[in-house]
Design a protein around this motif. Sequence first.
Motif, PDB file in Angstrom:
ATOM      1  N   GLY A 165      -9.636  31.840   7.854  1.00  0.00           N
ATOM      2  CA  GLY A 165     -11.056  31.594   7.663  1.00  0.00           C
ATOM      3  C   GLY A 165     -11.395  30.845   6.394  1.00  0.00           C
ATOM      4  N   GLY A 166     -10.414  30.617   5.550  1.00  0.00           N
ATOM      5  CA  GLY A 166     -10.637  29.930   4.288  1.00  0.00           C
ATOM      6  C   GLY A 166     -10.712  28.423   4.426  1.00  0.00           C
ATOM      7  N   SER A 167     -10.866  27.752   3.295  1.00  0.00           N
ATOM      8  CA  SER A 167     -11.010  26.296   3.271  1.00  0.00           C
ATOM      9  C   SER A 167     -10.065  25.679   2.244  1.00  0.00           C
ATOM     10  CB  SER A 167     -12.453  25.914   2.895  1.00  0.00           C
ATOM     11  OG  SER A 167     -13.369  26.373   3.857  1.00  0.00           O
ATOM     12  N   LEU A 168      -9.701  24.444   2.496  1.00  0.00           N
ATOM     13  CA  LEU A 168      -8.931  23.640   1.562  1.00  0.00           C
ATOM     14  C   LEU A 168      -9.362  22.193   1.724  1.00  0.00           C
ATOM     15  CD1 LEU A 168      -5.156  24.716   1.813  1.00  0.00           C
ATOM     16  CD2 LEU A 168      -6.606  24.873  -0.204  1.00  0.00           C
ATOM     17  N   ARG A 169      -9.212  21.411   0.654  1.00  0.00           N
ATOM     18  CA  ARG A 169      -9.469  19.980   0.764  1.00  0.00           C
ATOM     19  C   ARG A 169      -8.208  19.232   0.347  1.00  0.00           C
ATOM     20  NH1 ARG A 169     -13.887  16.129  -2.302  1.00  0.00           N
ATOM     21  NH2 ARG A 169     -12.478  16.476  -4.063  1.00  0.00           N
ATOM     22  N   LEU A 170      -7.691  18.447   1.267  1.00  0.00           N
ATOM     23  CA  LEU A 170      -6.539  17.608   0.993  1.00  0.00           C
ATOM     24  C   LEU A 170      -7.010  16.230   0.541  1.00  0.00           C
ATOM     25  CD1 LEU A 170      -4.227  18.419   4.038  1.00  0.00           C
ATOM     26  CD2 LEU A 170      -4.479  19.652   1.875  1.00  0.00           C
ATOM     27  N   SER A 171      -6.206  15.611  -0.314  1.00  0.00           N
ATOM     28  CA  SER A 171      -6.499  14.259  -0.786  1.00  0.00           C
ATOM     29  C   SER A 171      -5.336  13.343  -0.452  1.00  0.00           C
ATOM     30  CB  SER A 171      -6.705  14.258  -2.304  1.00  0.00           C
ATOM     31  OG  SER A 171      -7.775  15.079  -2.679  1.00  0.00           O
ATOM     32  N   CYS A 172      -5.668  12.107  -0.106  1.00  0.00           N
ATOM     33  CA  CYS A 172      -4.666  11.070   0.120  1.00  0.00           C
ATOM     34  C   CYS A 172      -5.039   9.906  -0.788  1.00  0.00           C
ATOM     35  CB  CYS A 172      -4.645  10.637   1.574  1.00  0.00           C
ATOM     36  SG  CYS A 172      -3.475   9.304   1.928  1.00  0.00           S
ATOM     37  N   GLU A 173      -4.304   9.769  -1.881  1.00  0.00           N
ATOM     38  CA  GLU A 173      -4.549   8.697  -2.831  1.00  0.00           C
ATOM     39  C   GLU A 173      -3.882   7.425  -2.315  1.00  0.00           C
ATOM     40  OE1 GLU A 173      -6.376   9.512  -5.547  1.00  0.00           O
ATOM     41  OE2 GLU A 173      -6.484   7.411  -6.127  1.00  0.00           O
ATOM     42  N   VAL A 174      -4.675   6.368  -2.171  1.00  0.00           N
ATOM     43  CA  VAL A 174      -4.180   5.105  -1.628  1.00  0.00           C
ATOM     44  C   VAL A 174      -4.099   4.085  -2.752  1.00  0.00           C
ATOM     45  CG1 VAL A 174      -4.559   3.289   0.067  1.00  0.00           C
ATOM     46  CG2 VAL A 174      -5.243   5.638   0.590  1.00  0.00           C
ATOM     47  N   SER A 175      -2.899   3.636  -3.045  1.00  0.00           N
ATOM     48  CA  SER A 175      -2.740   2.582  -4.050  1.00  0.00           C
ATOM     49  C   SER A 175      -2.576   1.261  -3.316  1.00  0.00           C
ATOM     50  CB  SER A 175      -1.521   2.857  -4.933  1.00  0.00           C
ATOM     51  OG  SER A 175      -0.353   2.891  -4.145  1.00  0.00           O
ATOM     52  N   GLY A 176      -3.225   0.232  -3.812  1.00  0.00           N
ATOM     53  CA  GLY A 176      -3.260  -1.027  -3.090  1.00  0.00           C
ATOM     54  C   GLY A 176      -4.606  -1.158  -2.405  1.00  0.00           C
ATOM     55  N   ARG A 177      -4.730  -2.167  -1.583  1.00  0.00           N
ATOM     56  CA  ARG A 177      -6.037  -2.446  -0.978  1.00  0.00           C
ATOM     57  C   ARG A 177      -5.873  -2.649   0.517  1.00  0.00           C
ATOM     58  NH1 ARG A 177     -11.312  -1.670  -2.246  1.00  0.00           N
ATOM     59  NH2 ARG A 177     -12.634  -3.179  -1.188  1.00  0.00           N
ATOM     60  N   VAL A 222       0.857  -1.198   0.000  1.00  0.00           N
ATOM     61  CA  VAL A 222       0.000   0.000   0.000  1.00  0.00           C
ATOM     62  C   VAL A 222       0.883   1.235   0.000  1.00  0.00           C
ATOM     63  CG1 VAL A 222      -1.732   1.297   1.279  1.00  0.00           C
ATOM     64  CG2 VAL A 222      -1.865  -1.197   1.201  1.00  0.00           C
ATOM     65  N   GLN A 223       0.599   2.146  -0.924  1.00  0.00           N
ATOM     66  CA  GLN A 223       1.336   3.417  -0.965  1.00  0.00           C
ATOM     67  C   GLN A 223       0.353   4.562  -0.879  1.00  0.00           C
ATOM     68  OE1 GLN A 223       3.681   3.054  -4.599  1.00  0.00           O
ATOM     69  NE2 GLN A 223       5.467   2.534  -3.369  1.00  0.00           N
ATOM     70  N   LEU A 224       0.775   5.651  -0.249  1.00  0.00           N
ATOM     71  CA  LEU A 224      -0.092   6.798  -0.053  1.00  0.00           C
ATOM     72  C   LEU A 224       0.574   8.055  -0.608  1.00  0.00           C
ATOM     73  CD1 LEU A 224      -0.523   4.703   2.468  1.00  0.00           C
ATOM     74  CD2 LEU A 224      -1.863   6.579   3.399  1.00  0.00           C
ATOM     75  N   GLN A 225      -0.237   8.930  -1.188  1.00  0.00           N
ATOM     76  CA  GLN A 225       0.264  10.184  -1.729  1.00  0.00           C
ATOM     77  C   GLN A 225      -0.706  11.294  -1.374  1.00  0.00           C
ATOM     78  OE1 GLN A 225       3.243  10.962  -3.497  1.00  0.00           O
ATOM     79  NE2 GLN A 225       2.429  12.968  -2.916  1.00  0.00           N
ATOM     80  N   ALA A 226      -0.210  12.272  -0.615  1.00  0.00           N
ATOM     81  CA  ALA A 226      -1.033  13.412  -0.225  1.00  0.00           C
ATOM     82  C   ALA A 226      -0.883  14.542  -1.230  1.00  0.00           C
ATOM     83  CB  ALA A 226      -0.624  13.889   1.169  1.00  0.00           C
ATOM     84  N   SER A 227      -1.967  15.284  -1.419  1.00  0.00           N
ATOM     85  CA  SER A 227      -1.944  16.440  -2.299  1.00  0.00           C
ATOM     86  C   SER A 227      -3.031  17.410  -1.878  1.00  0.00           C
ATOM     87  CB  SER A 227      -2.145  16.006  -3.756  1.00  0.00           C
ATOM     88  OG  SER A 227      -3.422  15.414  -3.925  1.00  0.00           O
ATOM     89  N   GLY A 228      -3.025  18.600  -2.492  1.00  0.00           N
ATOM     90  CA  GLY A 228      -4.098  19.554  -2.257  1.00  0.00           C
ATOM     91  C   GLY A 228      -3.734  20.738  -1.383  1.00  0.00           C
ATOM     92  N   GLY A 229      -2.506  20.778  -0.898  1.00  0.00           N
ATOM     93  CA  GLY A 229      -2.103  21.894  -0.068  1.00  0.00           C
ATOM     94  C   GLY A 229      -2.002  23.183  -0.864  1.00  0.00           C
ATOM     95  N   GLY A 230      -1.846  24.286  -0.154  1.00  0.00           N
ATOM     96  CA  GLY A 230      -1.716  25.567  -0.812  1.00  0.00           C
ATOM     97  C   GLY A 230      -1.754  26.700   0.184  1.00  0.00           C
ATOM     98  N   LEU A 231      -1.896  27.905  -0.354  1.00  0.00           N
ATOM     99  CA  LEU A 231      -1.953  29.109   0.458  1.00  0.00           C
ATOM    100  C   LEU A 231      -3.397  29.586   0.549  1.00  0.00           C
ATOM    101  CD1 LEU A 231      -0.590  31.524   1.895  1.00  0.00           C
ATOM    102  CD2 LEU A 231      -0.330  32.582  -0.369  1.00  0.00           C
ATOM    103  N   VAL A 232      -3.850  29.848   1.760  1.00  0.00           N
ATOM    104  CA  VAL A 232      -5.220  30.302   1.962  1.00  0.00           C
ATOM    105  C   VAL A 232      -5.212  31.350   3.076  1.00  0.00           C
ATOM    106  CG1 VAL A 232      -5.733  28.472   3.643  1.00  0.00           C
ATOM    107  CG2 VAL A 232      -7.588  29.480   2.309  1.00  0.00           C
ATOM    108  N   THR A 233      -6.174  32.247   3.053  1.00  0.00           N
ATOM    109  CA  THR A 233      -6.260  33.264   4.089  1.00  0.00           C
ATOM    110  C   THR A 233      -7.052  32.753   5.293  1.00  0.00           C
ATOM    111  OG1 THR A 233      -8.182  34.204   2.990  1.00  0.00           O
ATOM    112  CG2 THR A 233      -6.050  35.196   2.493  1.00  0.00           C
ATOM    113  N   ASN A 248       3.861   3.441   6.084  1.00  0.00           N
ATOM    114  CA  ASN A 248       3.508   3.787   4.702  1.00  0.00           C
ATOM    115  C   ASN A 248       3.210   5.276   4.572  1.00  0.00           C
ATOM    116  OD1 ASN A 248       2.713   0.886   5.252  1.00  0.00           O
ATOM    117  ND2 ASN A 248       2.616   0.895   3.025  1.00  0.00           N
ATOM    118  N   TRP A 249       4.005   6.104   5.225  1.00  0.00           N
ATOM    119  CA  TRP A 249       3.795   7.550   5.167  1.00  0.00           C
ATOM    120  C   TRP A 249       3.970   8.058   3.749  1.00  0.00           C
ATOM    121  CZ3 TRP A 249       2.447  10.598   9.373  1.00  0.00           C
ATOM    122  CH2 TRP A 249       2.481   9.953  10.613  1.00  0.00           C
ATOM    123  N   GLY A 250       3.025   8.900   3.323  1.00  0.00           N
ATOM    124  CA  GLY A 250       3.153   9.536   2.030  1.00  0.00           C
ATOM    125  C   GLY A 250       3.976  10.810   2.151  1.00  0.00           C
TER     126      GLY A 250
END
Length: 120
Positions: free
Chosen positions: A14-26, A1-12, A109-111
């Motif tokens: 009170g703002g919002s962000l959604r991070l994703s962790c793609e999991v390969s394997g089962r 199983v491998q994991l990959q995080a994404s979705g970070g960025g700069l926000v002010t 299995n840290w991404g």
Amino acid sequence: VQLQASGGGLVTDGGSLRLSCEVSGRPFSSHSIGWFRRAPGKEREFVATIRWGARTTYYADSVKGRFIISRESNTVYLQMNDLKPGDTAVYYCALNRGGLSTVATSYDNWGQGTLVTVSS
């Protein structure tokens, strides 16, 4: 199983962000995926975790009511609302084979992390 995080960025503040962790394997249904973060000069900190099968969740008090962890297919999301400068950190996802836990050393299995910066 491998994991990959994404979705970070700069926000002010009170703002919002959604991070994703793609999991390969089962992962097994009893496994869990956790989100952790490390702010500059600070220790790694538990954020949230979700059990793979039942989707049971658990949150750190510091994010409860603002962050939502969820899973759709092989992606685990961390919806972050009402972000504050104190949420600035590199966010990581990882796999726990023993179930829900807030302890980083029980995960593996840290991404690669994704940087979230919240400006005031």
